[in-house]
Design a protein around this motif. Structure first.
Motif: not given
Length: 248
Positions: A70-83, A95-107
């Protein structure tokens, strides 16, 4: 307890178990929204190296820029598990399903960035997406590299080659395209070595120099020399623009 709002955004992001939205926060100026995602722990993870069962090791806080909401800048935050693998002891981040490995942006953000960069300069796309151009260049480089890995030139029998200036002065890039005008290779320069580099690229992607029957190019000596050396059996046609230019 997960509210209807969090369930709504979980669906909007196309997340499924074990991933879910736990919090949505908007800033006071209503210019930015931050979405927090977690995994609920209801999953088993296996080592990509040895296939052994893994257990939680620790978490790393990550953030990704998403497409505007809705014209607002949107950011996703997550504490990602290391196994940690119980078998080989390897420690790795899942891996997270919304972004490529190492990227700071969603798909989705990256896909929109690629579409914009098809139609406008990278700097203009960065201004529209509210991010720095050099970050978009990294997205574009990774996209092109990924596409080139799967490029198949086994059936290529003809190609077009032309040059264009890329900076002020005598700085050129040479572009190779197939008969449907799809760009298949780009390299710096406009001399015979560009044709050599294209032949190498062709053979790395399933093609053969001896299969090339027709080539269309300008009347530059560099291209003529390179073609004679790398594709000696091909029939060469000079493009109409340059022929008419010489006649004039």
């Amino acid at each position: 307890m997960i509210s209807n709002l969090e369930k709504f955004f979980t669906g909007c992001l196309h997340l499924s178990s074990p991933w879910e939205v736990t919090n949505v926060k908007m800033d006071e100026g209503q210019t930015r929204v931050d979405i927090r995602v977690r995994n609920n722990g209801k999953f088993e993870f296996f080592c990509p190296e040895c296939g052994g069962r893994c257990q939680g090791y620790d978490k790393k806080e990550r953030e990704w820029q998403h497409s505007d909401l809705f014209d607002m800048e949107c950011h996703i935050h997550c504490a990602v598990d290391r196994m940690k693998c119980r078998g080989c002891g390897k420690v790795f981040m899942i891996d997270v399903p919304w972004a490529e490995k190492g990227s700071g942006f969603t798909l989705l953000f990256e896909a929109k960035g690629i579409e914009l960069m098809r139609e406008m300069p990278v700097k203009a796309a960065g201004s529209f997406l509210k991010t720095e151009p050099h970050k978009l260049w990294r997205i574009l480089d990774r996209f092109v590299e990924g596409r080139m890995k799967h490029q198949n030139l086994a059936g290529l029998t003809r190609f077009y080659v032309d040059e264009t200036a890329c900076r002020r002065g005598h700085n050129y890039i040479t572009i190779f395209a197939d008969e449907d005008h799809n760009i298949i290779f780009v390299t710096y320069g406009n001399d015979a070595s560009t044709v050599t580099r294209f032949r190498e690229h062709l053979e790395q992607h399933g093609g053969k120099a001896e299969n090339i029957e027709y080539i269309c190019c300008d009347m530059g000596k560099g291209f003529q020399s390179g073609i004679a050396m790398e594709f000696p059996k091909a029939i060469v046609t000079y493009d109409r623009f340059h022929v008419m230019e010489h006649m004039s």
